[in-house]
Every structure is written in structure tokens, then in C-alpha cells.
Design a protein around this motif. Structure first.
Motif, short mmCIF file in Angstrom:
data_model
loop_
_atom_site.label_atom_id
_atom_site.label_comp_id
_atom_site.label_asym_id
_atom_site.label_seq_id
_atom_site.Cartn_x
_atom_site.Cartn_y
_atom_site.Cartn_z
N GLU A 12 54.38 83.20 54.91
CA GLU A 12 53.53 82.77 56.01
C GLU A 12 53.38 83.87 57.07
N ARG A 54 55.17 78.54 65.06
CA ARG A 54 54.42 77.56 64.28
C ARG A 54 53.79 76.55 65.24
N ALA A 59 51.55 78.79 60.81
CA ALA A 59 52.05 80.02 61.40
C ALA A 59 50.93 80.70 62.18
#
Length: 146
Positions: A12, A54, A59
């Protein structure tokens, strides 16, 4: 929400890291090389740490801290080497939260201060740093004592 980057969430961070490198016009960006490099900061690591922000389970930002030493204060210092927020999420306080998190991480790891530099033309970042009341040198060198 801020979490430590690990093997489980590295995929991510990689697109954000690439976007950060593109922002700074890095030549020869290589996701595989980035993956190997960033894995060095999985905790525990004496080299530093990396953190993911987040929002709504997506993300949207990250920060990387490297540790080094300085002879001017004879102490360990933390370098906030990377700080990035997706353009559509800028102005939401994410950068500030990541900086504060990195400051606490640095303090917990025994660093005397958190410091960083930014490009002279990165006015948006400088606006954030200046709003935090940080020390600023003529070289755009920021220091945040822990």
C-alpha cells in the motif's frame, strides 16, 4: 490512523512512495528496488522507521525516519527524510499528524531531535512547517526538539 509499515502493508505504501519520487523528479524509479529499500525499516530496525496514514481504510500518506548522529550536539538525531500526502488529501492535517508521530517515535528511540529539509520551491510544505512554529535556517533546515 497511523500505522507502522510492515510486510503486511508495504504494497500500500509503494504507490505513494513512487508518487513521492515522481514529485521530486527522481530518475530511474524502480518499485522492486523501493521494496527492498523500504523493508529495511520494518520494526524493529536501528535504521529508522516508516509510517502509513490511513483514511477510510485507504493509504493516503506516509513518512520515513532515518537515524544518524551529529557532532554539533553529540547526539543521535532523527531525519524525517520522506513526508508525503496524496494531493487530494492535502490540507487535512495528515502531514502534521505524521510529523508529530515521527517526533514521538524519534523521542522514544532516544533521538535528541527530529530534523528535515525541503526543496525551496515546496511552498505548500513550508507553509505547514512554518505553522508549527519550528526553527528554520536560511537553508530551509527544520528542527523539532524531542
Amino acid at each position: 490512523m497511523i500505522e507502522t509499515v510492515s510486510k503486511e502493508n508495504l504494497n500500500e505504501v509503494l504507490p505513494l512512495f513512487r508518487a513521492y519520487q515522481e514529485f521530486y523528479k527522481v530518475q530511474d524509479i524502480c518499485d522492486k528496488r523501493n521494496e527492498g529499500f523500504l523493508s529495511k525499516f520494518f520494526q524493529p530496525s536501528e535504521l529508522g522507521g516508516q509510517f502509513l496514514f490511513r483514511k477510510e481504510n485507504k493509504a493516503v500518506g506516509f513518512a520515513t525516519v532515518y537515524f544518524t548522529f551529529t557532532s554539533t550536539i553529540i547526539s543521535k538525531v532523527a531525519i524525517l527524510n520522506d513526508l508525503y500526502t496524496q494531493p487530494e488529501n492535502r490540507g487535512e492535517g495528515i502531514g502534521r499528524e505524521l510529523i508529530e508521530h515521527c517526533r514521538e517515535f524519534a523521542k522514544d528511540k532516544g533521538a535528541a531531535r527530529l530534523q528535515w529539509v525541503t526543496a525551496p520551491e515546496n511552498n505548500a510544505a513550508q507553509k505547514l512547517y512554518d505553522s508549527m512554529g519550528l526553527a528554520k535556517s536560511s537553508w530551509f533546515f527544520y528542527t523539532y526538539n524531542t
